[in-house]
Scaffold this motif. Structure first.
Motif, short mmCIF file in Angstrom:
data_model
loop_
_atom_site.label_atom_id
_atom_site.label_comp_id
_atom_site.label_asym_id
_atom_site.label_seq_id
_atom_site.Cartn_x
_atom_site.Cartn_y
_atom_site.Cartn_z
N ASP A 118 48.35 57.91 74.68
CA ASP A 118 48.93 58.76 75.71
C ASP A 118 50.46 58.65 75.63
OD1 ASP A 118 49.85 60.03 77.97
OD2 ASP A 118 48.41 59.10 79.32
N PRO A 119 51.17 59.76 75.37
CA PRO A 119 52.63 59.69 75.26
C PRO A 119 53.32 59.30 76.56
CG PRO A 119 51.89 61.97 75.28
CD PRO A 119 50.66 61.12 75.17
N GLU A 120 52.60 59.39 77.66
CA GLU A 120 53.18 59.01 78.95
C GLU A 120 53.20 57.49 79.14
OE1 GLU A 120 54.65 61.16 80.99
OE2 GLU A 120 54.20 62.69 79.49
N THR A 121 52.34 56.80 78.41
CA THR A 121 52.24 55.34 78.60
C THR A 121 52.67 54.54 77.37
OG1 THR A 121 49.91 55.37 77.90
CG2 THR A 121 50.37 55.59 80.27
N THR A 122 52.81 55.21 76.23
CA THR A 122 53.21 54.52 75.00
C THR A 122 54.57 55.04 74.55
OG1 THR A 122 50.90 54.26 74.32
CG2 THR A 122 52.59 53.98 72.63
N VAL A 123 55.55 54.17 74.57
CA VAL A 123 56.93 54.55 74.23
C VAL A 123 57.12 54.48 72.72
CG1 VAL A 123 59.37 53.96 74.53
CG2 VAL A 123 57.75 53.62 76.42
N PRO A 124 57.71 55.50 72.11
CA PRO A 124 57.96 55.46 70.66
C PRO A 124 58.84 54.26 70.29
CG PRO A 124 58.30 57.68 71.51
CD PRO A 124 58.14 56.78 72.71
N THR A 125 58.63 53.77 69.09
CA THR A 125 59.46 52.69 68.55
C THR A 125 60.56 53.31 67.70
OG1 THR A 125 57.60 51.14 68.46
CG2 THR A 125 59.49 50.67 67.03
N ILE A 126 61.79 52.83 67.85
CA ILE A 126 62.89 53.29 67.01
C ILE A 126 63.60 52.09 66.41
CG2 ILE A 126 64.40 53.51 69.05
CD1 ILE A 126 65.89 55.72 67.48
N VAL A 127 63.80 52.14 65.11
CA VAL A 127 64.44 51.06 64.37
C VAL A 127 65.49 51.65 63.43
CG1 VAL A 127 64.07 49.28 62.62
CG2 VAL A 127 62.39 49.59 64.44
N LEU A 128 66.66 51.04 63.37
CA LEU A 128 67.68 51.44 62.41
C LEU A 128 68.30 50.20 61.79
CD1 LEU A 128 68.06 53.67 64.98
CD2 LEU A 128 69.72 54.58 63.34
N PHE A 129 68.62 50.29 60.50
CA PHE A 129 69.37 49.23 59.86
C PHE A 129 70.24 49.82 58.75
CE2 PHE A 129 65.19 49.22 57.70
CZ PHE A 129 65.56 49.38 56.38
N THR A 130 71.23 49.08 58.34
CA THR A 130 72.15 49.54 57.30
C THR A 130 71.87 48.82 55.99
OG1 THR A 130 73.80 47.89 57.92
CG2 THR A 130 74.00 50.08 58.92
N GLN A 131 72.28 49.44 54.89
CA GLN A 131 72.26 48.81 53.58
C GLN A 131 73.64 48.99 52.96
OE1 GLN A 131 68.50 51.00 52.33
NE2 GLN A 131 68.08 49.00 51.44
N ASN A 132 74.26 47.89 52.61
CA ASN A 132 75.60 47.93 52.03
C ASN A 132 75.51 48.25 50.54
OD1 ASN A 132 78.42 47.63 52.02
ND2 ASN A 132 78.26 45.51 51.35
N LYS A 133 76.14 49.34 50.10
CA LYS A 133 76.07 49.78 48.70
C LYS A 133 77.48 50.12 48.20
CE LYS A 133 71.43 50.14 48.56
NZ LYS A 133 70.54 49.44 47.61
N PRO A 134 78.30 49.11 47.94
CA PRO A 134 79.66 49.39 47.46
C PRO A 134 79.64 50.27 46.22
CG PRO A 134 79.40 47.06 47.99
CD PRO A 134 78.03 47.66 48.04
N GLY A 135 80.53 51.28 46.20
CA GLY A 135 80.58 52.17 45.05
C GLY A 135 79.38 53.07 44.90
N LEU A 136 78.73 53.41 46.02
CA LEU A 136 77.51 54.21 45.99
C LEU A 136 77.67 55.50 45.20
CD1 LEU A 136 74.58 54.65 47.03
CD2 LEU A 136 75.59 55.72 49.07
N ALA A 137 78.81 56.15 45.34
CA ALA A 137 79.03 57.44 44.67
C ALA A 137 79.42 57.28 43.21
CB ALA A 137 80.11 58.23 45.41
N GLU A 138 79.74 56.06 42.79
CA GLU A 138 80.16 55.81 41.40
C GLU A 138 79.03 55.17 40.59
OE1 GLU A 138 82.53 55.02 44.04
OE2 GLU A 138 83.07 57.10 43.59
N SER A 139 77.82 55.62 40.80
CA SER A 139 76.66 55.05 40.12
C SER A 139 76.79 55.14 38.60
CB SER A 139 75.39 55.78 40.56
OG SER A 139 74.30 55.42 39.74
N PRO A 140 76.61 54.04 37.88
CA PRO A 140 76.64 54.07 36.41
C PRO A 140 75.60 55.03 35.83
CG PRO A 140 76.76 51.81 37.20
CD PRO A 140 76.43 52.66 38.39
N ALA A 141 74.47 55.18 36.53
CA ALA A 141 73.41 56.06 36.02
C ALA A 141 73.86 57.51 35.93
CB ALA A 141 72.18 55.95 36.92
N ALA A 142 74.81 57.90 36.76
CA ALA A 142 75.29 59.28 36.71
C ALA A 142 76.03 59.58 35.42
CB ALA A 142 76.20 59.55 37.90
N LYS A 143 76.57 58.54 34.80
CA LYS A 143 77.31 58.72 33.54
C LYS A 143 76.37 58.78 32.33
CE LYS A 143 81.53 56.43 35.18
NZ LYS A 143 81.12 56.25 36.57
N THR A 144 75.20 58.14 32.45
CA THR A 144 74.26 58.11 31.33
C THR A 144 73.07 59.04 31.54
OG1 THR A 144 73.04 56.25 32.33
CG2 THR A 144 74.86 55.72 30.82
#
Length: 287
Positions: free
Chosen positions: A107-133
């Motif tokens: 029942d949506p009136e008695t069960t509250v949705p769960t919400i979770v967020l977290f971050t992932q640190n990815k220095p140089g994300l846009a400079e991926s070596p795979a994009a060059k190869t």
């Protein structure tokens, strides 16, 4: 350094975060998710991700525990608290944790949705070596359920697909159904022939990619022709170039499909140019 995460209204050290064993995402994969990239401390395509999140929730008759404005602020707070310059913000909303396991929606009136967020640190994300190869892909049968347009947490088969690719000495897999490519394990798939980009049309069969929408818009603005239709692995193998798109890989050139090299086996110039355009324009519009 311990990450700060967000769980049901609270910012917590990651080791203190807890979710009920009765949560329906854990028991039924009854949850949806989004991943938003961060470049230069700003969110990329946030509005698109927020709209797709709401669509996924609506399709599953699930409600969001936060407003879009609150969601944006949570994202920004997490980026700041974790000092993310380049990286990802993962968001998951589930139907919640009823008192016991049951196939019937609680029942949506008695069960509250769960919400979770977290971050992932990815220095140089846009400079991926795979994009060059460029990356290599294999084809596998698409054995997923029929509503791939809903971004659910049912990711076991895509995970298996990535492992199949790894065992075959490739980087990823394109899934095939009834003889036609649907999409990659966690990305949309394309090939380029001449000045034309070909990719599968939107339907329940594929995820409606946020990066996909932006890249196709930029491609049309760059005077490239876009054709949305079914295509085969063999057709893609005979193309000049190929690539994938996703929120975390942006535009990634594909240089080999099932052992067949495309062109001279190096990233194509059009795919590389689309990556450059996408990153430039996305950084300008980041919030």
């Amino acid at each position: 350094m311990t990450r700060t995460v967000y769980v049901n209204g609270d910012f917590l050290p990651e080791h203190e975060a807890k979710v009920s064993i009765f949560d329906r995402a854990f028991l039924m994969a009854d949850g949806v998710y989004e991943v938003t990239s961060v470049l230069g401390g700003k969110l990329i395509d946030f509005d698109g991700h927020a709209k797709r999140l709401q669509r996924s929730l609506d399709e599953l008759e699930m409600r969001s525990p936060v407003t879009p404005e609150e969601l944006l602020q949570i994202h920004r707070d997490l980026v700041e608290k974790n000092g993310i310059v380049d990286g990802l913000v993962y968001l998951q909303i589930t139907r919640g944790a009823p008192d016991d396991r049951d196939f019937v929606f609680p029942d949506p009136e008695t069960t509250v949705p769960t919400i979770v967020l977290f971050t992932q640190n990815k220095p140089g994300l846009a400079e991926s070596p795979a994009a060059k190869t460029g990356i290599k892909v294999i084809s596998i049968e698409d054995a997923r359920w029929g509503r791939r347009d809903i971004k659910t947490v049912q990711l076991l088969y895509p995970s298996m697909g990535k492992m199949m690719a790894k065992k075959a000495g490739a980087d990823d897999a394109w899934m095939v159904e009834d003889g036609f490519v649907t999409e990659g394990t966690s990305n949309n798939a394309y090939f380029i022939k001449g000045n034309k980009i070909v990719t599968r049309a939107l339907s329940n069969d594929i995820l409606h990619g946020i990066t996909r929408a932006a890249v196709l818009r930029f491609a049309r603005e760059a005077q490239m022709e876009v054709e949305e239709r079914n295509f085969t692995i063999e057709e893609a193998q005979g193309a000049d170039e190929a690539f994938i798109t996703s929120a975390s890989t942006f535009v990634m050139p594909v240089v080999e499909i099932d052992g067949v090299a495309l062109g001279d086996g190096t990233p194509g110039q059009r795919a590389l140019r689309l990556r450059e355009i996408y990153l430039d324009e996305s950084r300008k519009a980041a919030i």
